[in-house]
Scaffold this active site. Structure first.
Site, short mmCIF file in Angstrom:
data_model
loop_
_atom_site.label_atom_id
_atom_site.label_comp_id
_atom_site.label_asym_id
_atom_site.label_seq_id
_atom_site.Cartn_x
_atom_site.Cartn_y
_atom_site.Cartn_z
N GLY A 116 -11.81 -21.21 -2.19
CA GLY A 116 -11.31 -20.63 -0.94
C GLY A 116 -12.45 -20.05 -0.13
N GLN A 175 -8.76 -1.80 -5.26
CA GLN A 175 -9.23 -1.46 -3.90
C GLN A 175 -8.48 -0.26 -3.35
OE1 GLN A 175 -7.72 -1.82 -0.73
NE2 GLN A 175 -5.76 -2.58 -1.52
N LYS A 217 -9.33 -6.41 10.57
CA LYS A 217 -10.48 -6.04 9.74
C LYS A 217 -11.82 -6.19 10.46
CE LYS A 217 -8.46 -6.76 5.16
NZ LYS A 217 -8.67 -7.35 3.82
N ASP A 254 -12.49 -3.91 -0.80
CA ASP A 254 -12.07 -5.15 -1.45
C ASP A 254 -13.08 -5.58 -2.51
OD1 ASP A 254 -9.66 -5.55 -0.12
OD2 ASP A 254 -10.61 -6.61 1.54
N SER A 290 0.81 -1.23 0.00
CA SER A 290 0.00 0.00 0.00
C SER A 290 0.84 1.27 0.00
CB SER A 290 -0.96 0.00 1.19
OG SER A 290 -1.94 -1.02 1.03
N THR A 339 -5.30 -4.02 7.40
CA THR A 339 -5.00 -5.39 6.98
C THR A 339 -5.14 -6.32 8.18
OG1 THR A 339 -2.62 -5.16 7.40
CG2 THR A 339 -3.41 -4.53 5.22
N GLY A 352 -11.76 -18.18 2.98
CA GLY A 352 -11.20 -17.29 4.00
C GLY A 352 -11.76 -15.89 3.92
N GLY A 353 -11.04 -14.94 4.52
CA GLY A 353 -11.52 -13.56 4.60
C GLY A 353 -11.72 -12.92 3.23
N GLY A 376 -3.71 -10.77 -9.41
CA GLY A 376 -4.06 -10.18 -8.12
C GLY A 376 -3.73 -8.70 -7.99
#
Length: 289
Positions: free
Chosen positions: A133, A261, A71, A108, A21, A67, A135-136, A254
């Protein structure tokens, strides 16, 4: 009369040294010639409440990106939450208003959708996404795709977790849960005519990241004409994407989501959209140097 302090924003997390970032926002600040800065700040879980309380008093602080692992933990410390952040159940961007109030957003989801817009803006007879997946990251991706009228097949090592995630985020949707292992072995399934359809394959897991095993996916599970999207950023050109191109599929990496974002957050922090007329070529060159 004293000069106003320099505006700044940050990214917080634990750990934080790996964050891209500062490079992204710093590049845009430099391109626009803004009198501002963007920095990484290491904040532990124990320090998070004090960090938020201190920063909300700082008129120069425009906000922060959030991050892991903060979150979820940051949400009760804020004054307002954007409805999308509530739905996803996670905040990755905090914005300070002039009165010191703090609003939490999740960029996101729009960041994930941004590179898909050329396809999503077309009309389709049917839209399906196979999301790998649970996950978050998958939470934001499932919420984003459900909002675009996609039928979702969500695959994880625990199909019950995948089913619960779908029921939580889009209970009215006709979605399906699957075992991640199902996509590792070849299939002889005969796909029907995909004319007028949009098919996505999305790696929403850390598999394929440096230090992780590759994602086990056999491309016989990908309908003809599928678009393959891998949210892993290190490396940006994963084995999955290389295989997809070799099989003749279109790909999105990615960095597209990461930059998308960040762009949404940058405009909220500094009141101006980032300069992206070159298609992010210069920024990508910086991030992959």
């Amino acid at each position: 009369m004293s000069e106003a302090p320099q505006a700044y924003a940050e990214v917080i997390g634990d750990p934080i040294a790996q964050s891209k970032s500062p490079a992204i926002h710093g590049y845009w600040i430099g391109q626009l010639g803004l009198d501002a800065r963007y920095e990484a700040c290491h904040v532990t879980a124990a320090d998070l409440p004090d960090y938020i309380a201190t920063r909300r008093k700082d008129q120069a602080w425009r906000g922060c990106n959030v991050t892991m692992p903060h979150k979820l933990a940051v949400m009760p410390l804020l004054d307002r939450l954007d409805p999308l952040a509530v739905r996803i159940g996670a905040v990755n961007t905090v914005v300070r208003r002039e009165d010191g109030s703090l609003t939490g957003y999740n960029t996101d989801a729009p960041g994930f959708l941004e590179p898909l817009r050329p396809w999503l803006d077309r009309r389709h007879l049917f839209r399906m996404a196979r999301v790998l997946g649970t996950g978050g990251a998958a939470r934001a991706i499932v919420a984003a795709l459900a909002g675009e009228n996609m039928v979702i097949v969500l695959a994880g090592r625990d199909p019950a977790k995948a089913r619960a995630l779908l029921d939580e985020l889009d209970p009215a949707g006709e979605h399906h849960a699957a075992d991640l292992a199902h996509f590792a072995d070849p299939t002889d399934f005969a796909f029907d005519d995909r004319e007028g359809c949009l098919d996505l394959i999305v790696n929403a897991s850390p598999l394929g990241m440096a230090g992780q095993p590759p994602l086990p996916f056999d491309f016989s599970h990908a309908p003809p004409g599928s678009l393959v999207y891998d949210i892993v950023t290190h490396p940006p050109d994963t084995q999955l994407l290389q295989q997809a191109r070799a099989e003749g599929f279109r790909t999105i990496d990615g960095l597209a989501m990461l930059i998308g974002q960040a762009a949404a957050a940058f405009e909220r922090f500094f009141g101006r959209p980032p300069p992206r007329k070159d298609g992010d070529t210069g920024l990508r060159r910086l991030l992959t140097a």
